[in-house]
Enzyme design. Sequence first.
Site, PDB file in Angstrom:
ATOM      1  CG  LEU A  86     118.826  39.238  24.841  1.00 16.87           C
ATOM      2  CD1 LEU A  86     119.076  37.884  25.500  1.00 16.87           C
ATOM      3  CD2 LEU A  86     119.465  40.355  25.652  1.00 16.87           C
ATOM      4  NE  ARG A  96     123.786  27.723  14.406  1.00 22.48           N
ATOM      5  CZ  ARG A  96     122.625  27.469  15.017  1.00 22.48           C
ATOM      6  NH1 ARG A  96     121.819  26.540  14.548  1.00 22.48           N
ATOM      7  NH2 ARG A  96     122.267  28.149  16.084  1.00 22.48           N
ATOM      8  CD  GLN A 155     126.365  38.839  26.403  1.00 27.20           C
ATOM      9  OE1 GLN A 155     125.940  38.796  25.253  1.00 27.20           O
ATOM     10  NE2 GLN A 155     126.163  37.875  27.281  1.00 27.20           N
ATOM     11  N   GLY A 171     126.109  33.961  27.834  1.00 28.07           N
ATOM     12  CA  GLY A 171     124.765  33.416  28.031  1.00 28.07           C
ATOM     13  C   GLY A 171     123.690  34.481  28.032  1.00 28.07           C
ATOM     14  CG  ASP A 217     118.056  35.544  16.677  1.00 33.28           C
ATOM     15  OD1 ASP A 217     117.185  35.772  17.534  1.00 33.28           O
ATOM     16  OD2 ASP A 217     118.981  34.718  16.847  1.00 33.28           O
ATOM     17  CE  LYS A 266     116.966  58.834 -10.940  1.00 37.48           C
ATOM     18  NZ  LYS A 266     118.333  59.355 -10.832  1.00 37.48           N
ATOM     19  CB  ALA A 315     108.986  53.034 -28.645  1.00 39.07           C
ATOM     20  CG  ASN A 346     119.496  60.877 -15.562  1.00 38.94           C
ATOM     21  OD1 ASN A 346     120.097  60.156 -16.356  1.00 38.94           O
ATOM     22  ND2 ASN A 346     119.192  60.496 -14.349  1.00 38.94           N
ATOM     23  CB  SER A 401     109.966  56.342 -31.675  1.00 38.16           C
ATOM     24  OG  SER A 401     108.634  55.997 -31.385  1.00 38.16           O
TER      25      SER A 401
HETATM   26  C1  UD1 Z   1     117.416  30.097  24.371  1.00 33.59           C
HETATM   27  C2  UD1 Z   1     116.738  29.709  25.667  1.00 33.59           C
HETATM   28  C3  UD1 Z   1     115.804  28.529  25.433  1.00 33.59           C
HETATM   29  C4  UD1 Z   1     114.806  28.872  24.356  1.00 33.59           C
HETATM   30  C5  UD1 Z   1     115.503  29.342  23.098  1.00 33.59           C
HETATM   31  C6  UD1 Z   1     114.492  29.875  22.116  1.00 33.59           C
HETATM   32  C7  UD1 Z   1     118.288  30.260  27.447  1.00 33.59           C
HETATM   33  C8  UD1 Z   1     119.265  29.751  28.396  1.00 33.59           C
HETATM   34  N1  UD1 Z   1     117.730  29.387  26.631  1.00 33.59           N
HETATM   35  O1  UD1 Z   1     118.239  29.016  24.011  1.00 33.59           O
HETATM   36  O2  UD1 Z   1     115.142  28.183  26.620  1.00 33.59           O
HETATM   37  O3  UD1 Z   1     113.980  27.764  24.073  1.00 33.59           O
HETATM   38  O4  UD1 Z   1     116.430  30.404  23.379  1.00 33.59           O
HETATM   39  O5  UD1 Z   1     115.082  30.078  20.887  1.00 33.59           O
HETATM   40  O6  UD1 Z   1     117.995  31.449  27.465  1.00 33.59           O
HETATM   41  N2  UD1 Z   1     122.560  35.972  23.146  1.00 33.59           N
HETATM   42  C9  UD1 Z   1     123.307  37.045  23.535  1.00 33.59           C
HETATM   43  N3  UD1 Z   1     124.352  36.822  24.376  1.00 33.59           N
HETATM   44  C10 UD1 Z   1     124.681  35.603  24.838  1.00 33.59           C
HETATM   45  C11 UD1 Z   1     123.921  34.513  24.422  1.00 33.59           C
HETATM   46  C12 UD1 Z   1     122.859  34.714  23.573  1.00 33.59           C
HETATM   47  O7  UD1 Z   1     123.023  38.168  23.152  1.00 33.59           O
HETATM   48  O8  UD1 Z   1     125.633  35.498  25.602  1.00 33.59           O
HETATM   49  C13 UD1 Z   1     121.423  36.184  22.220  1.00 33.59           C
HETATM   50  C14 UD1 Z   1     121.617  35.514  20.896  1.00 33.59           C
HETATM   51  O9  UD1 Z   1     122.154  36.422  19.949  1.00 33.59           O
HETATM   52  C15 UD1 Z   1     120.209  35.095  20.512  1.00 33.59           C
HETATM   53  C16 UD1 Z   1     119.496  34.905  21.855  1.00 33.59           C
HETATM   54  O10 UD1 Z   1     120.275  35.587  22.806  1.00 33.59           O
HETATM   55  O11 UD1 Z   1     119.534  36.123  19.813  1.00 33.59           O
HETATM   56  C17 UD1 Z   1     119.298  33.457  22.221  1.00 33.59           C
HETATM   57  O12 UD1 Z   1     120.554  32.834  22.377  1.00 33.59           O
HETATM   58  P1  UD1 Z   1     120.800  31.338  21.934  1.00 33.59           P
HETATM   59  O13 UD1 Z   1     122.240  31.010  22.183  1.00 33.59           O
HETATM   60  O14 UD1 Z   1     120.264  31.088  20.586  1.00 33.59           O
HETATM   61  O15 UD1 Z   1     119.928  30.554  23.022  1.00 33.59           O
HETATM   62  P2  UD1 Z   1     119.403  29.098  22.884  1.00 33.59           P
HETATM   63  O16 UD1 Z   1     120.456  28.157  23.300  1.00 33.59           O
HETATM   64  O17 UD1 Z   1     118.785  28.873  21.551  1.00 33.59           O
END
Ligand code: UD1
Length: 451
Positions: A12, A19, A79, A84, A109, A336, A365, A371, A390
Amino acid sequence: MTSHTARAAIILAAGQGTRMKSPLPKVLHPVGGRAMLDHAIDAAEALGCERIVVVVGNHSPEVREHVVKRLGEGAIAVQDPPLGTGHAVRAAETAMAGFEGQVVITYGDVPLLKARDIEAAFSSGEGITVVGFEARDPTGYGRLLLDADGGLEAIVEHKEATPDQIKVSLCNSGVMAGPARLLFELLAEVRNDNAKGEYYLTDVVGLARARGAPTRTVMASEDAVMGVNAQAELAQAEALFQKVQRETLMAAGVTMPAPDTVHLSWDTEIGGGATVEPYVVFGPGAKIASGARIRSFSHIEGATVAAGAEVGPYARLRPGADLAEGVKVGNFVEVKNVAMKAGSKANHLAYLGDGEVGAKANIGAGTIFCNYDGFFKHRTVVGEGAFVGSNSSLVAPVTIGAGAMVGSGSVIVRDVAPGDLALARGQQEAKTGWATRFMDRMRAKKALKAK
Ligand code: UD1
Ligand code: MG
């Protein structure tokens, strides 16, 4: 189950990464000189995943390009908008079509997660396995709720947790594995009637339980599963990464008197018995052989250093610098794309770019390989045993023959034949007694003024 089951990974990476406050998409920020997303892909490859799908958002075309370059178009799932983690995994369903094995979900990440941390999650067979960890501070994480037998009952997000559940320190890393077919079936049932109004991937655990599918937890260390959301966390991940790299090298016999001051890249190779003095930076692509010595304040990238060679202090090796046995590159020397053959030396203040230095040749030196003519790069070849005096400029393309000498301060624009001496500088003139006469006159003048 066994290693015979086909494996796939869904990574994902559709989050915005706001941030980070950086124009570079979050997952392309490097740890150990390699994009975080590439670390995630490396782990999936090391697990033997035959299919790897990266879920990206439409907001960062660079991430898409990066993935296409490494894995091809087939690895992309989009997506948009992000609704979510469960929704994100569903976005990969088309790209996963026809896949019948076990799938693991990881994150772009989470750069420190290694194949060995995930491996145990794959061996589960039928049900859903979640990689958990004990959090020093569980705030914000999903909590893993276990039943009396230690089986995984459900995952509850921090925002939905009851006061009792909040106290649980066993947390969800986010990494989950299970049979692809089961996972997508369960995801189709996930709803978004929760605190965030999102489709939670974590809901599949409760849904699996409800239909009697096994669910369980395997543990990883908190460091291994750390996610990066802001620059300070990126630096923290880097520090953890560096620590592991240094310890691995020292365990392999590399001498590092001040390891905390040495910065390594993900692919830095240093042979046991080599010494790395304090304050050395290795960019990607450095290969240092056993018995070489890298002295303080050197910067090395894309370069190879053989046994018995010595680099620095204050040297810079750039891509294509290839130092053979016993070569010496000293302070304020930049190399290089030059092969320096055995025993050759450039001990002080020089730029050697694009060419070759023969065995045992000595570069004085202040020598510059000129180049670049403003349009093209050209090669300079210094023959075996040659001596370049040198402060000489060797204007490429040019060859200094074996055993030839170049007089100090020369500007060499034509080839020098083997064994010749080339002098290309102003002639020295001697004016007998001139300095004495001049100084006497000036002293007298000054004395007069002081009265
Ligand atoms: C999620 C978990 C949580 C866990 C935590 C660990 C869920 C609902 N919760 O929470 O239980 O403890 O990670 O760090 O899964 N992402 C997408 N598309 C989306 C949403 C997120 O690709 O629509 C990706 C984000 O880029 C990220 C990862 O999914 O890499 C996690 O998303 P994030 O929003 O950080 O989830 P948390 O709320 O931290
Ligand atoms: Mg998160």
